[in-house]
Design a protein around this motif. Structure first.
Motif, PDB file in Angstrom:
ATOM      1  N   UNK A   1       1.010  -1.484  -0.131  1.00 27.86           N
ATOM      2  CA  UNK A   1       0.128  -0.106  -0.195  1.00 27.86           C
ATOM      3  C   UNK A   1       0.819   1.165  -0.001  1.00 27.86           C
ATOM      4  N   UNK A   2       1.614   1.068   0.802  1.00 28.32           N
ATOM      5  CA  UNK A   2       2.997   2.559   0.528  1.00 28.32           C
ATOM      6  C   UNK A   2       3.511   2.452  -0.821  1.00 28.32           C
ATOM      7  N   UNK A   3       4.121   2.005  -1.753  1.00 26.25           N
ATOM      8  CA  UNK A   3       4.464   1.857  -2.393  1.00 26.25           C
ATOM      9  C   UNK A   3       3.567   2.207  -3.507  1.00 26.25           C
ATOM     10  N   UNK A   4       2.409   1.719  -3.527  1.00 26.13           N
ATOM     11  CA  UNK A   4       1.073   1.746  -4.488  1.00 26.13           C
ATOM     12  C   UNK A   4       0.736   3.258  -3.788  1.00 26.13           C
ATOM     13  N   UNK A   5       0.759   4.467  -2.556  1.00 20.45           N
ATOM     14  CA  UNK A   5       0.536   5.106  -2.448  1.00 20.45           C
ATOM     15  C   UNK A   5       1.950   6.178  -3.350  1.00 20.45           C
ATOM     16  N   UNK A   6       3.025   6.017  -3.019  1.00 16.72           N
ATOM     17  CA  UNK A   6       3.409   6.746  -3.177  1.00 16.72           C
ATOM     18  C   UNK A   6       3.827   7.134  -4.973  1.00 16.72           C
ATOM     19  N   UNK A   7       3.601   6.241  -5.704  1.00 17.41           N
ATOM     20  CA  UNK A   7       3.600   5.941  -7.317  1.00 17.41           C
ATOM     21  C   UNK A   7       2.617   6.554  -8.003  1.00 17.41           C
TER      22      UNK A   7
ATOM     23  N   UNK B   1      -7.324  -1.884   1.361  1.00 15.91           N
ATOM     24  CA  UNK B   1      -6.798  -2.173  -0.193  1.00 15.91           C
ATOM     25  C   UNK B   1      -5.916  -3.042  -0.058  1.00 15.91           C
ATOM     26  N   UNK B   2      -5.386  -3.823   0.547  1.00 16.17           N
ATOM     27  CA  UNK B   2      -4.312  -4.516   1.194  1.00 16.17           C
ATOM     28  C   UNK B   2      -5.137  -5.577   1.000  1.00 16.17           C
ATOM     29  N   UNK B   3      -6.572  -6.031   1.630  1.00 12.30           N
ATOM     30  CA  UNK B   3      -7.435  -6.985   0.954  1.00 12.30           C
ATOM     31  C   UNK B   3      -7.422  -7.329  -0.269  1.00 12.30           C
ATOM     32  N   UNK B   4      -8.073  -6.105  -1.122  1.00  5.70           N
ATOM     33  CA  UNK B   4      -7.658  -6.639  -2.434  1.00  5.70           C
ATOM     34  C   UNK B   4      -6.679  -7.236  -2.771  1.00  5.70           C
ATOM     35  N   UNK B   5      -6.040  -6.551  -2.526  1.00  7.02           N
ATOM     36  CA  UNK B   5      -4.494  -6.783  -3.097  1.00  7.02           C
ATOM     37  C   UNK B   5      -4.295  -8.652  -2.900  1.00  7.02           C
ATOM     38  N   UNK B   6      -4.919  -8.781  -1.444  1.00 10.93           N
ATOM     39  CA  UNK B   6      -4.141 -10.268  -1.504  1.00 10.93           C
ATOM     40  C   UNK B   6      -5.673 -11.643  -2.526  1.00 10.93           C
ATOM     41  N   UNK B   7      -6.414 -10.503  -2.028  1.00  6.31           N
ATOM     42  CA  UNK B   7      -7.395 -11.583  -3.247  1.00  6.31           C
ATOM     43  C   UNK B   7      -6.845 -11.612  -5.049  1.00  6.31           C
TER      44      UNK B   7
END
Length: 251
Positions: free
Chosen positions: A160-166, A186-192
């Motif tokens: 999430x941190x990397x996505x936020x920075x990008x 967001x993290x839960x969605x990424x895990x899916x």
């Protein structure tokens, strides 16, 4: 795939690719119900369903976070538009947070579909594409567009941190957006999404982690969380009950 259960999924035309993952169809022509397990896949599905004994039904399915056993009734024909999350705000224009792991019934004439649009798959595909094109927005928030591009491109593995920075959007604001629109962080969605990518590997017979899992035990634990079974049992797919896995095996 079970010869008594038919399905077809087709990529959308290029203009719709940011919002739609596929347009599809499945049919249980048998006299008996088909038992299936629905797995989380990160998509938002709009179903148009017909059976011999029940009224025509239009249903919007929210995101799913765990496996669910379902029964497809005899003679059921279902057409489906599978959306990417960006479509929730820009195409459907309504949050789906209130029906996480559930569905909402919509009017039978939703988007002005009628009986003639469900004669066959090609007819439905053309009507769905035409309808969706009319909803395409003139402008999209660049941060959101880039966010979802990165999520898909990295198969849910970017933090999430990397996505936020990008994307130049704070983690707090991103999570607030996800909770409001989809009902999960967001993290839960990424895990899916990572699970779904691993599912494609399992469909190829790869029962060890191909992505950035801590170790084999972590991999097995995550697969069991989203599929209800360990990778080896999932790969066997007895009676083709894991429909998504069956689809992936044929791709």
């Amino acid at each position: 795939m079970d010869q008594h259960f038919h399905y077809k999924f087709v990529d959308p035309e290029e203009a719709l690719a940011d919002f739609v993952e596929s347009i599809g169809f499945f049919h249980n022509p048998a006299r008996q119900p088909k038992e299936v397990v629905v797995l989380p896949d990160g998509r938002v599905d709009l179903f148009f369903t017909q059976t011999a004994s029940a009224p025509f039904r239009v249903m919007l399915m929210g995101l799913e976070t765990f496996p669910e056993q379902r029964s497809v009734p005899p003679q059921m024909r279902t057409f489906v538009i599978s959306f990417k999350p960006l479509a929730v705000e820009y195409i459907l224009q309504k949050p789906i947070a209130d029906f996480l792991n559930s569905a909402q019934d919509l009017p039978p004439d939703f988007w002005h579909f009628n009986a003639g649009d469900f004669k066959d798959f090609d007819t439905f595909y053309k009507k769905a594409s035409q309808t969706l094109r009319a909803f395409l927005p003139e402008k999209i928030d660049a941060r959101k567009q880039k966010l979802f591009e990165l999520i898909y491109a990295t198969k849910g593995e970017m933090s999430v941190k990397e996505l936020s920075e990008n994307v130049g959007w704070s983690s707090r604001q991103i999570n607030r957006y996800f909770q409001h629109q989809f009902g999960l962080p967001l993290k839960a969605y990424c895990n899916i999404l990572r699970f779904r990518t691993s599912l494609a590997h399992i469909a190829q017979g790869k029962l060890f982690p191909e992505l950035n899992f801590t170790d084999q035990n972590h991999f097995i634990k995550e697969i069991k969380k989203f599929a209800g079974v360990v990778p080896k049992e999932l790969s066997k797919n007895q009676n083709d009950r894991f429909v998504l896995l069956s689809v992936l095996k044929q791709q």
